[in-house]
Design an enzyme around this catalytic site. Sequence first.
Site, mmCIF file in Angstrom:
data_model
loop_
_atom_site.group_PDB
_atom_site.id
_atom_site.type_symbol
_atom_site.label_atom_id
_atom_site.label_comp_id
_atom_site.label_asym_id
_atom_site.label_seq_id
_atom_site.Cartn_x
_atom_site.Cartn_y
_atom_site.Cartn_z
ATOM 1 N NE ARG A 247 39.961 38.328 62.711
ATOM 2 C CZ ARG A 247 38.735 38.478 62.248
ATOM 3 N NH1 ARG A 247 38.092 39.618 62.473
ATOM 4 N NH2 ARG A 247 38.143 37.520 61.557
ATOM 5 C CD GLU A 275 37.675 40.407 70.267
ATOM 6 O OE1 GLU A 275 36.788 39.575 69.953
ATOM 7 O OE2 GLU A 275 38.033 41.328 69.518
ATOM 8 C CG HIS A 294 34.282 41.288 67.742
ATOM 9 N ND1 HIS A 294 35.432 40.559 67.778
ATOM 10 C CD2 HIS A 294 33.912 41.319 66.430
ATOM 11 C CE1 HIS A 294 35.747 40.147 66.557
ATOM 12 N NE2 HIS A 294 34.841 40.604 65.718
#
Length: 339
Positions: A247, A275, A294
């Site tokens: 994370r 993000e 990601h």
Amino acid sequence: MANKSEQIKILVSIPDGEVRDSFFSEEQRVRLERLGCVEWNANAEQYGEEELAEKLRGVDICISGWGNTPFHEKTLKYADKLKLIAHIGGSVRPMVGDAAFERGIRVCSGNRVFAESVAEGVLAYMLCSLRRIGEYEARMAAGEWPSLIGTRGLLGRSVGLVGYGMIAEYLVKFLKPFGCRIMVSSRHISAEELAEAGIEAAAAEEIFRTCDVVSLHSSLTARTKHSIGADLLNSMKDGALLVNTARGALIDEEALVSVLQERPVWAALDVFETEPLPMDSPLRECERVLLMPHAAGPTADRRYVVTSHVLDDIGRFLNGEPLDCEIDFARAGTMTTVV
């Protein structure tokens, strides 16, 4: 089975569209519909709280996916028959609250398939960063034939893992052929597990200070948010690599930018506190960092595999057999994760 299928009501809450299609092949749709009476979410977006609550009335099994409206008291108020939440995703922590477990609703997910794919991604980021593949590819594309002085490998390196869950377990297996010394900082791993895996326990401070590669695998909670700050980052030795696929908010990004600008350390970042990563993020200006959107996992080709595993568990559930990918209450925690 035909009679049972007619009685079993299954809700697929994943919205209609490209994402659902990437998880369900036509063959898997047919397979699911043989297991019961299936209602597919016809919307292009997730059900809201009240809509999901109404849809769960009379449903035996709900199949959820990324971004699903959480299952808590409000959404479960009419779930009079719900016995299984089958999550076609990884972690259920942000989505399944205590209320579901307290009602005896069982939960399974594709976490194992996701974890294996993410671990493969971690390994790829380590190799790409140490060998400076992104930099050399760009220089070759620009017409250079760069010197290879400064490239490094993973063979024989010391690797530290901060946090230890399913992804880290797979990563340890993937690292073994490289002859790495592996150290782990975790409150949840036993001496027996350490011995069986051939890894060592160490404090996070020792890992950051001594390891060639540090990989983050902690959950994000109020305690762990920004736990990777200036002190730990500045303690990294010259040439060390930090990898984060967990994370983004585990790291104090401002402190990381400062270290990357001032010291010869490297980073491979797949997750960020915000993000998508803002265009004006100073991380974009750092030289010794690999930035990925990601994307550690699961890779797109593993999505059907995730669905197959979850459908297998639904079949086991209907036959009264033990589930292979079940999440228990203790492992899920108290759902206080910061997301």
